[in-house]
Design a protein around this motif. Sequence first.
Motif, PDB file in Angstrom:
ATOM      1  N   VAL A 222     -12.117  -4.118   1.606  1.00  0.00           N
ATOM      2  CA  VAL A 222     -11.174  -5.122   1.124  1.00  0.00           C
ATOM      3  C   VAL A 222     -11.639  -6.481   1.636  1.00  0.00           C
ATOM      4  CG1 VAL A 222      -8.797  -5.912   1.194  1.00  0.00           C
ATOM      5  CG2 VAL A 222      -9.283  -3.488   1.063  1.00  0.00           C
ATOM      6  N   LEU A 225      -6.932 -10.356   1.178  1.00  0.00           N
ATOM      7  CA  LEU A 225      -5.589  -9.790   1.114  1.00  0.00           C
ATOM      8  C   LEU A 225      -4.591 -10.905   1.372  1.00  0.00           C
ATOM      9  CD1 LEU A 225      -3.526  -7.446   1.113  1.00  0.00           C
ATOM     10  CD2 LEU A 225      -3.997  -7.137   3.515  1.00  0.00           C
ATOM     11  N   GLN A 226      -3.656 -11.068   0.451  1.00  0.00           N
ATOM     12  CA  GLN A 226      -2.590 -12.042   0.650  1.00  0.00           C
ATOM     13  C   GLN A 226      -1.308 -11.379   0.215  1.00  0.00           C
ATOM     14  OE1 GLN A 226      -2.983 -15.869  -1.019  1.00  0.00           O
ATOM     15  NE2 GLN A 226      -4.912 -16.294   0.011  1.00  0.00           N
ATOM     16  N   ALA A 227      -0.318 -11.453   1.049  1.00  0.00           N
ATOM     17  CA  ALA A 227       0.968 -10.878   0.673  1.00  0.00           C
ATOM     18  C   ALA A 227       2.075 -11.814   1.124  1.00  0.00           C
ATOM     19  CB  ALA A 227       1.135  -9.519   1.312  1.00  0.00           C
ATOM     20  N   ASP A 228       3.062 -11.995   0.277  1.00  0.00           N
ATOM     21  CA  ASP A 228       4.240 -12.786   0.649  1.00  0.00           C
ATOM     22  C   ASP A 228       5.474 -11.978   0.324  1.00  0.00           C
ATOM     23  OD1 ASP A 228       2.610 -15.109   0.789  1.00  0.00           O
ATOM     24  OD2 ASP A 228       2.658 -15.132  -1.373  1.00  0.00           O
ATOM     25  N   GLY A 229       6.577 -12.470   0.823  1.00  0.00           N
ATOM     26  CA  GLY A 229       7.847 -11.823   0.526  1.00  0.00           C
ATOM     27  C   GLY A 229       8.237 -10.888   1.641  1.00  0.00           C
ATOM     28  N   ASP A 230       9.451 -10.436   1.582  1.00  0.00           N
ATOM     29  CA  ASP A 230       9.984  -9.610   2.652  1.00  0.00           C
ATOM     30  C   ASP A 230       9.778  -8.145   2.279  1.00  0.00           C
ATOM     31  OD1 ASP A 230      11.191  -9.150   4.987  1.00  0.00           O
ATOM     32  OD2 ASP A 230      13.010 -10.283   4.538  1.00  0.00           O
ATOM     33  N   MET A 231       8.923  -7.461   3.024  1.00  0.00           N
ATOM     34  CA  MET A 231       8.708  -6.055   2.661  1.00  0.00           C
ATOM     35  C   MET A 231       8.496  -5.208   3.895  1.00  0.00           C
ATOM     36  SD  MET A 231       4.945  -6.392   1.057  1.00  0.00           S
ATOM     37  CE  MET A 231       4.988  -8.046   0.442  1.00  0.00           C
ATOM     38  N   ARG A 232       8.682  -3.897   3.713  1.00  0.00           N
ATOM     39  CA  ARG A 232       8.451  -2.996   4.834  1.00  0.00           C
ATOM     40  C   ARG A 232       6.968  -2.707   4.915  1.00  0.00           C
ATOM     41  NH1 ARG A 232      12.213   0.730   3.230  1.00  0.00           N
ATOM     42  NH2 ARG A 232      10.726   2.379   3.630  1.00  0.00           N
ATOM     43  N   GLU A 233       6.574  -2.200   6.072  1.00  0.00           N
ATOM     44  CA  GLU A 233       5.155  -1.990   6.288  1.00  0.00           C
ATOM     45  C   GLU A 233       4.604  -0.897   5.374  1.00  0.00           C
ATOM     46  OE1 GLU A 233       4.363   0.351   9.490  1.00  0.00           O
ATOM     47  OE2 GLU A 233       2.267   0.437   8.898  1.00  0.00           O
ATOM     48  N   LEU A 236       4.095  -2.149   1.918  1.00  0.00           N
ATOM     49  CA  LEU A 236       2.897  -2.972   1.844  1.00  0.00           C
ATOM     50  C   LEU A 236       1.669  -2.094   1.667  1.00  0.00           C
ATOM     51  CD1 LEU A 236       1.662  -5.891   2.304  1.00  0.00           C
ATOM     52  CD2 LEU A 236       1.205  -5.076   4.599  1.00  0.00           C
ATOM     53  N   ALA A 237       1.585  -1.027   2.489  1.00  0.00           N
ATOM     54  CA  ALA A 237       0.438  -0.137   2.405  1.00  0.00           C
ATOM     55  C   ALA A 237       0.336   0.467   1.016  1.00  0.00           C
ATOM     56  CB  ALA A 237       0.552   0.956   3.459  1.00  0.00           C
ATOM     57  N   VAL A 240      -0.917  -2.118  -1.413  1.00  0.00           N
ATOM     58  CA  VAL A 240      -2.355  -2.366  -1.300  1.00  0.00           C
ATOM     59  C   VAL A 240      -3.126  -1.258  -2.003  1.00  0.00           C
ATOM     60  CG1 VAL A 240      -4.274  -2.516   0.338  1.00  0.00           C
ATOM     61  CG2 VAL A 240      -2.154  -3.718   0.813  1.00  0.00           C
ATOM     62  N   ARG A 241      -2.653  -0.015  -1.821  1.00  0.00           N
ATOM     63  CA  ARG A 241      -3.332   1.112  -2.483  1.00  0.00           C
ATOM     64  C   ARG A 241      -3.257   0.961  -3.999  1.00  0.00           C
ATOM     65  NH1 ARG A 241      -1.029   4.384   1.554  1.00  0.00           N
ATOM     66  NH2 ARG A 241      -2.589   4.836   3.145  1.00  0.00           N
ATOM     67  N   MET A 244      -5.676  -1.549  -5.176  1.00  0.00           N
ATOM     68  CA  MET A 244      -7.045  -1.049  -5.155  1.00  0.00           C
ATOM     69  C   MET A 244      -7.315  -0.168  -6.364  1.00  0.00           C
ATOM     70  SD  MET A 244      -7.403  -0.347  -1.113  1.00  0.00           S
ATOM     71  CE  MET A 244      -8.641   0.892  -1.293  1.00  0.00           C
TER      72      MET A 244
ATOM     73  N   ILE C 236       7.768  -7.306   6.965  1.00  0.00           N
ATOM     74  CA  ILE C 236       6.605  -8.185   6.930  1.00  0.00           C
ATOM     75  C   ILE C 236       6.812  -9.234   5.854  1.00  0.00           C
ATOM     76  CG2 ILE C 236       4.145  -8.224   6.398  1.00  0.00           C
ATOM     77  CD1 ILE C 236       4.091  -5.369   7.617  1.00  0.00           C
ATOM     78  N   THR C 237       6.689 -10.507   6.217  1.00  0.00           N
ATOM     79  CA  THR C 237       6.925 -11.541   5.216  1.00  0.00           C
ATOM     80  C   THR C 237       5.640 -12.161   4.697  1.00  0.00           C
ATOM     81  OG1 THR C 237       7.093 -13.342   6.792  1.00  0.00           O
ATOM     82  CG2 THR C 237       9.096 -12.145   6.313  1.00  0.00           C
ATOM     83  N   VAL C 239       1.139 -11.614   4.776  1.00  0.00           N
ATOM     84  CA  VAL C 239      -0.093 -11.034   5.303  1.00  0.00           C
ATOM     85  C   VAL C 239      -1.240 -11.816   4.707  1.00  0.00           C
ATOM     86  CG1 VAL C 239      -1.529  -8.976   5.492  1.00  0.00           C
ATOM     87  CG2 VAL C 239       0.916  -8.721   5.318  1.00  0.00           C
ATOM     88  N   LEU C 247     -12.738  -5.964   5.303  1.00  0.00           N
ATOM     89  CA  LEU C 247     -12.146  -4.914   6.134  1.00  0.00           C
ATOM     90  C   LEU C 247     -12.055  -3.629   5.335  1.00  0.00           C
ATOM     91  CD1 LEU C 247      -9.163  -6.994   7.491  1.00  0.00           C
ATOM     92  CD2 LEU C 247     -11.050  -6.171   8.858  1.00  0.00           C
TER      93      LEU C 247
END
Lengths: 271, 292, 291
Positions: A222, A225-233, A236-237, A240-241, A244, C236-237, C239, C247
């Motif tokens: 990768v 990677l850019q992510a915004d907003g309120d999310m759980r971990e 997010l994972a 991202v998958r 991809m 998470i707000t 990344v 990575l």
Amino acid sequence: MPVDTKRVRGPEESQSPLLFLPSIAKKSVAAERGRQDGRRRGQADVRPVFARCGLVSQAKGSAYIEAGNTKLICSVFGPREAERKDEAGASSGRLLCDLRFAPFSCPNRGAWIPSSEDKDTAQGLLEALRPGVRLHRYPRAQIEVNVLVLENDGSALAHAITCASMALADAGIEMYDVVLGCSLRLDGNSFLLDPTLQEETAGEPGAQGSVTVALLPSLNQVSGLQADGDMREDTLAEAVRACMEGCHKLYPVIQRALLRAVHKRASPSES
Amino acid sequence: MAAGLMRLPVFRKQETVSESNEKHLVVPGDVITSDTGFMRGHGTYMDEEKLTASVAGEVERVNKLICVRPLKTRFYGEVGDVVVGRITEVQQKRWKVETNSRLDSVLLLSSVNLPGGELRRRCAEDELAMRDYLQEGDLINAEVQSVFSDGALSLHTRSLKYGKLGQGVLVQVSPSLVKRQKTHFHNLPCGASIILGNNGYIWLYPTPGQQDEEAGGFHTSMEPVSLPDREVISRLRNCILALATHKVMLYDTSVLYCYESSRPHEIKDLLKPEVMEEVVMITRQRLVEQAG
Amino acid sequence: MAAVQVCEAEKVYIMHGVRDDLRVDGRGCEDYRHMEIETDVVSNTDGSARVKLGYTDVLVGIKAEIGKPKPAAPDEGYLEFFVDCSANATPEFEGRGGEELGSELSCTLYKVFNNVNSLELRALCIAPREHCWVLYVDVLLLQCDGNLFDAISIAIKAALFNTRIPKVTITEGEEGGAELELSDDPYDCVRLNVENVPCIVTLCKIGHRHVVDATLQEKACSVAGLLVSVTHKGTITCVRKVGGGSLEPESIFEMTETGKRVGKALHAPLMKLLRDEEAQGKQRQKVGFLG
């Protein structure tokens, strides 16, 4: 783009009439189970992509990409002698990225001068591309990448990454791998992969986020990677998958487009 | 983890210089003497027959010569000083070295020992291969060979104890805190070695086994350093920083005493100001006891 | 950023140290350096804070001004971020040298606060479509010793906690228009709810592991890192990948996991410290810039 400061550019402050529209469109997307263009939610369903290399004849390399109504053009100049010489530039080349939105690319008219947000998007583009380019092969040189968004219908950064890496490949710049970009919109509990502009701006507040991933597909790395907003971990994972996966769907299309450009350049006697 | 790490700042009492101290301290512009019988030294100038200080520091008198030694300064090299420095540039027949002095120091190709013994002749190939020996960013330790008229230092590494430095940690302190001693190389009994550069650059490294003489000091081992060695080095690093913050002169005994008095604390706790203070206080006491 | 040179052997030493969970200064991979926080340090601001993290030193001042709401969000106030890289920190910031870093930092801050949960923006509205509070968050870098993002985000949270916005009442004017009236009692003010304000955790990939709160030397050994902004609930707000390398997907997941865990743990002690400081009130001896 030069800006004519003497020209009268209308009133100091003007607003798009769209703001005064009653917001009906906002609810319709959330209410529907599917998506307006018939794609499915939560699936790696990207818009069909049209990509071609070598449109700008003056540039060393160029590419044009179209995904739904998102249309971008990218040209690459260089490598040539670096203008700014600093210590870091001695051992490896510099990659310069510029990303602009045409004033008419979005529903609201933009300015020709890039805002700080545009500069930030360009920075995101640069960081996504840099790991893919073998810059240490170009000491003391600079490579310029210029992306122009002609029409923005969502996922502009993701497609800009793909487009720019095609243009770099077309320019014959050494790369480890092509770089593919894919965005995703989190809407409540479901994903909208490769969102349109409407999907990007609509939705209930509080349950949204957007993720953009840049992938080097054959190295499985990768690069951005850019992510915004309120999310759980874990969300997010998962996002991202999903991105991809979306990138891998793009991969054959981009490969074919690049191969076609190579074929065209090869001397006709061989074929 | 993060708990206990965040805190409000507190006033730390400054270690005040007692007024009865016989040291003569001046600031720029202070008239040292209007007696014309003295000679003007470093850090002073003549203003209408009066000898005036040009730097803040301590007045030193040697017979008729009056100097002011600045307490916070860059490194003024003298011939024979041991320094630790970093290569900044590779030029023809010489390296430029950053040594915390006003100008970059110079290490000539003719003042290093190349692999193959001391008597080896230098040839054109060596000049081309200079970057293979030392490249930008490499750390070396060397001795000051001479001082140029503009104050730049010329270094040499013509001894097996000098040369390129391998794995270890660099700590940078003020040059005035390093005590001049007979030797600046110490194998400390706690299991690590230290080079106290006169220029305030201190190098901590694991005590080497037997030296490989053939390599001429250009080969560096990339073998991992063992965990116990690392712990000792990290503890020493934090001790040196603690001593430096509290302005204790650095030499083998003070470093060692500080190391020993820090034993009850965890290594990372030594980054906390109050632990630093406590450890340094114990060290000071021990140093006084030893001297008295 | 201030350039630090690190030679190959030093890099190897640092990398092996990270592998053994013992960094050069004795910390483990997930340990922060010593941190000092003080609020209310500048009297002309509505809220201010200063954070020292190792030798990194950050000062944040917040000023509230009355402005017009953005047409896209007529019933909300907004925040403006500006990061100034002062040449005091390092000579490289002299002239326009720090501009690039400054705009990168401020853009990231916009992203971090770009969601409805971070700060109650509706509370900043005075009269919809007409007046709202604009909070100008000015960040000053006094010293740089690595890990700017984390220090800045903590300082902003502390400064927002410290911010007191005067109360404004709307009265009917003589000619029918609304008039704003500022309360002249300095204690009659509004506080912000900073519970949900996120903190940034920057993770640097060194070798096969990653560390938080990297020093400049450690940063020089890392090709890529991840910046994660985490709220007290562990959501998470923002990344972002930072640095020139790429990575592996697996390490991204590991790093966000660590980031979440470390970031979540930052909030409780920070809030406790801020409350304690406030409880001490006037009795607390201000240290300011003398410490």
